[in-house]
Design an enzyme around this catalytic site. Structure first.
Site, PDB file in Angstrom:
ATOM      1  N   GLU A  67      28.790  11.960   4.631  1.00 56.67           N
ATOM      2  CA  GLU A  67      28.593  12.098   3.187  1.00 56.67           C
ATOM      3  C   GLU A  67      27.131  11.907   2.788  1.00 56.67           C
ATOM      4  O   GLU A  67      26.414  11.122   3.411  1.00 56.67           O
ATOM      5  CB  GLU A  67      29.424  11.030   2.453  1.00 56.67           C
ATOM      6  CG  GLU A  67      30.894  11.180   2.675  1.00 56.67           C
ATOM      7  CD  GLU A  67      31.687   9.928   2.344  1.00 56.67           C
ATOM      8  OE1 GLU A  67      32.854  10.085   1.944  1.00 56.67           O
ATOM      9  OE2 GLU A  67      31.167   8.806   2.485  1.00 56.67           O
ATOM     10  N   GLY A 237      40.298   2.112   1.324  1.00 59.03           N
ATOM     11  CA  GLY A 237      40.726   3.467   0.945  1.00 59.03           C
ATOM     12  C   GLY A 237      39.587   4.158   0.224  1.00 59.03           C
ATOM     13  O   GLY A 237      39.347   3.909  -0.950  1.00 59.03           O
ATOM     14  N   ASP A 238      38.835   4.993   0.950  1.00 54.38           N
ATOM     15  CA  ASP A 238      37.627   5.558   0.335  1.00 54.38           C
ATOM     16  C   ASP A 238      37.427   7.014   0.723  1.00 54.38           C
ATOM     17  O   ASP A 238      36.314   7.502   0.772  1.00 54.38           O
ATOM     18  CB  ASP A 238      36.398   4.710   0.722  1.00 54.38           C
ATOM     19  CG  ASP A 238      36.158   4.651   2.223  1.00 54.38           C
ATOM     20  OD1 ASP A 238      36.997   5.160   2.976  1.00 54.38           O
ATOM     21  OD2 ASP A 238      35.123   4.101   2.642  1.00 54.38           O
TER      22      ASP A 238
HETATM   23  P1  NAD Z   1      35.930  -1.452  11.028  1.00 58.34           P
HETATM   24  O1  NAD Z   1      36.490  -0.321  11.804  1.00 58.34           O
HETATM   25  O2  NAD Z   1      34.812  -2.253  11.595  1.00 58.34           O
HETATM   26  O3  NAD Z   1      37.108  -2.489  10.708  1.00 58.34           O
HETATM   27  C1  NAD Z   1      38.359  -2.090  10.231  1.00 58.34           C
HETATM   28  C2  NAD Z   1      39.393  -3.121  10.671  1.00 58.34           C
HETATM   29  O4  NAD Z   1      40.655  -2.785  10.057  1.00 58.34           O
HETATM   30  C3  NAD Z   1      39.612  -3.152  12.185  1.00 58.34           C
HETATM   31  O5  NAD Z   1      39.385  -4.447  12.687  1.00 58.34           O
HETATM   32  C4  NAD Z   1      41.089  -2.730  12.327  1.00 58.34           C
HETATM   33  O6  NAD Z   1      41.742  -3.356  13.419  1.00 58.34           O
HETATM   34  C5  NAD Z   1      41.659  -3.160  10.982  1.00 58.34           C
HETATM   35  N1  NAD Z   1      42.918  -2.517  10.607  1.00 58.34           N
HETATM   36  C6  NAD Z   1      43.242  -1.197  10.701  1.00 58.34           C
HETATM   37  N2  NAD Z   1      44.515  -1.008  10.241  1.00 58.34           N
HETATM   38  C7  NAD Z   1      44.946  -2.231   9.809  1.00 58.34           C
HETATM   39  C8  NAD Z   1      46.159  -2.687   9.217  1.00 58.34           C
HETATM   40  N3  NAD Z   1      47.182  -1.853   8.984  1.00 58.34           N
HETATM   41  N4  NAD Z   1      46.281  -3.999   8.900  1.00 58.34           N
HETATM   42  C9  NAD Z   1      45.255  -4.868   9.152  1.00 58.34           C
HETATM   43  N5  NAD Z   1      44.087  -4.495   9.726  1.00 58.34           N
HETATM   44  C10 NAD Z   1      43.932  -3.187  10.043  1.00 58.34           C
HETATM   45  O7  NAD Z   1      35.550  -0.875   9.593  1.00 58.34           O
HETATM   46  P2  NAD Z   1      34.616  -1.513   8.457  1.00 58.34           P
HETATM   47  O8  NAD Z   1      33.219  -1.073   8.601  1.00 58.34           O
HETATM   48  O9  NAD Z   1      34.937  -2.968   8.309  1.00 58.34           O
HETATM   49  O10 NAD Z   1      35.178  -0.719   7.187  1.00 58.34           O
HETATM   50  C11 NAD Z   1      36.508  -0.937   6.748  1.00 58.34           C
HETATM   51  C12 NAD Z   1      36.889   0.125   5.748  1.00 58.34           C
HETATM   52  O11 NAD Z   1      36.098  -0.021   4.572  1.00 58.34           O
HETATM   53  C13 NAD Z   1      36.635   1.550   6.244  1.00 58.34           C
HETATM   54  O12 NAD Z   1      37.727   2.352   5.876  1.00 58.34           O
HETATM   55  C14 NAD Z   1      35.386   1.999   5.516  1.00 58.34           C
HETATM   56  O13 NAD Z   1      35.348   3.386   5.313  1.00 58.34           O
HETATM   57  C15 NAD Z   1      35.550   1.239   4.221  1.00 58.34           C
HETATM   58  N6  NAD Z   1      34.304   0.977   3.510  1.00 58.34           N
HETATM   59  C16 NAD Z   1      34.306   1.094   2.165  1.00 58.34           C
HETATM   60  C17 NAD Z   1      33.173   0.824   1.449  1.00 58.34           C
HETATM   61  C18 NAD Z   1      33.207   0.895  -0.043  1.00 58.34           C
HETATM   62  O14 NAD Z   1      32.153   0.901  -0.687  1.00 58.34           O
HETATM   63  N7  NAD Z   1      34.363   0.917  -0.654  1.00 58.34           N
HETATM   64  C19 NAD Z   1      31.984   0.482   2.105  1.00 58.34           C
HETATM   65  C20 NAD Z   1      32.008   0.330   3.492  1.00 58.34           C
HETATM   66  C21 NAD Z   1      33.185   0.577   4.189  1.00 58.34           C
END
Ligand code: NAD
Length: 353
Positions: A67, A237-238
């Site tokens: 993005e 959820g993004d």
């Molecule tokens: P990451 O992959 O480092 O961590 C995600 C974690 O979620 C993993 O440890 C995984 O085991 C766990 N997981 C997956 N399914 C699960 C479930 N059903 N129950 C419990 N745990 C579960 O990712 P991250 O960098 O920490 O990012 C997490 C999410 O946040 C991503 O989807 C990312 O796109 C999103 N994000 C959003 C923003 C925002 O501004 N809203 C910013 C950064 C990241």
């Protein structure tokens, strides 16, 4: 804000590498840096109407998304390049990586190029606490943190520093992620509880943060798990087709969003009708809309991440460079003596070589 460089300074662009970013943030302290960025975000949200706004430009693939997130306030332009690849972690890559640029609108020259993987984690945590400041129940002490990946510790520290959270209840489907987060937070002063399932994690929590990565309509929380008066900080959820909350939770929550045209495509509310009422966070901050108005209200910050938050974080880092000398001078602007003699500059370089 003063980011306009003098013309003589334009021969190079300050570049903040991952290594430099870590030095800058460790010098300031991660929790303080998040709190400071939260103030920058809040001040930029107060002047929301002065920004150019567009939903981010997304290139989707079966594996994830890449993005571009641009915005401008008329004086300064910024953009972030960011990816989201939920399967990356299992392959040894980051789910989210990013870099960003800040530019001077008056001549179009970049004034900062920086890594934004670490900075995104800081700004996401900062945005979460900006929202929670206005929406979470007063005096909240306990947060459930579901999803203990890369963002997790930044969120926990932000809620401790800005909201006064004392207890964080961790849960992840992968217990090694929970162990990692608990270890990293062990000297934070937070009471950390590792939980065996999401039900245990949310017990007694006034704030629930969901931060999981899965490119599907997941159900991290169901309706019966969410009690009256809770604030939900839904971050994971993004993306189109990627949500974390059961639809019934949305129906009984007051929903707050960053920029509706983007959130309706990417957020939890993609599950709802296009005209389902939502409140824009900037309006709560400026006092033109209500935030939390009652004890029993369920508030939901449906966070997807918006360009102005990255702009604020870029501004914050640019301002720090005046006092913290952790950057490299990048030769990325061509500067022939005569601006029209670009070819002559090339020819002279060939002779000199
Ligand atoms: P990451 O992959 O480092 O961590 C995600 C974690 O979620 C993993 O440890 C995984 O085991 C766990 N997981 C997956 N399914 C699960 C479930 N059903 N129950 C419990 N745990 C579960 O990712 P991250 O960098 O920490 O990012 C997490 C999410 O946040 C991503 O989807 C990312 O796109 C999103 N994000 C959003 C923003 C925002 O501004 N809203 C910013 C950064 C990241």
């Amino acid at each position: 804000m003063n980011i306009t460089p003098a013309p003589s300074d334009l021969a190079f662009v300050p570049f903040v590498s991952v290594d430099d970013m870590m030095k800058i943030i460790n010098k300031i302290g991660p929790a303080k840096a998040i709190a400071d960025i939260a103030d920058y975000i809040e001040s930029d949200f107060r002047r929301w109407e002065s920004f150019d706004k567009t939903p981010r430009v997304a290139a989707h693939s079966p594996e994830g998304v890449i993005e571009l997130m641009p915005t401008s306030d008329g004086e300064t332009y910024g953009f972030k390049y960011v990816n989201g690849h939920p399967a990356n972690m299992a392959r040894g890559f980051q789910t989210v990586t990013a870099f960003g640029v800040l530019s001077n609108v008056s001549n179009g020259y970049p004034v900062l190029l920086t890594e934004m993987t670490v900075l995104t984690a800081l700004r996401t945590a900062a945005t979460s606490v900006v929202a929670a400041r206005h929406l979470a129940p007063k005096g909240a002490k306990t947060m459930a943190m579901i999803g203990n990946g890369a963002q997790c510790e930044f969120q926990a520290l932000a809620f401790q520093k800005v909201l006064g959270i004392e207890n964080v209840r961790l849960y992840d489907i992968d217990s090694t992620a929970t162990d990692k987060a608990a270890k990293n937070l062990s000297s934070s002063g937070l009471n950390i509880t590792k939980c065996a399932d999401p039900h245990q994690a949310i017990a007694g929590a006034e704030i629930i943060t969901t931060c999981t990565a899965d490119k599907q309509y997941a159900t991290i929380l169901t309706d019966n798990m969410v009690g009256a008066g809770v604030h939900i900080n839904a971050i994971g959820g993004d993306c189109p087709g990627k949500t974390e909350l059961h639809r019934d939770i949305l129906s009984r929550s007051d929903i707050f969003v960053e920029y509706p045209p983007q959130t309706r495509i990417e957020g939890e509310i993609q599950q709802l009708a296009e005209d389902h009422p939502v409140t824009e966070l900037w309006q709560v901050i400026t006092g033109t809309a209500d935030g939390r108005t009652s004890k029993n209200q369920v508030t939901l910050f449906d966070s997807v991440g918006f360009a102005i938050e990255d702009f604020s974080a870029l501004r914050y880092i640019h301002d720090r460079l005046e006092d913290i000398d952790h950057y490299q001078e990048l030769d990325m602007i061509a500067d022939p003596d005569d601006p029209r003699d670009l070819f002559g500059m090339l020819a002279r370089a060939s002779k000199a070589a």
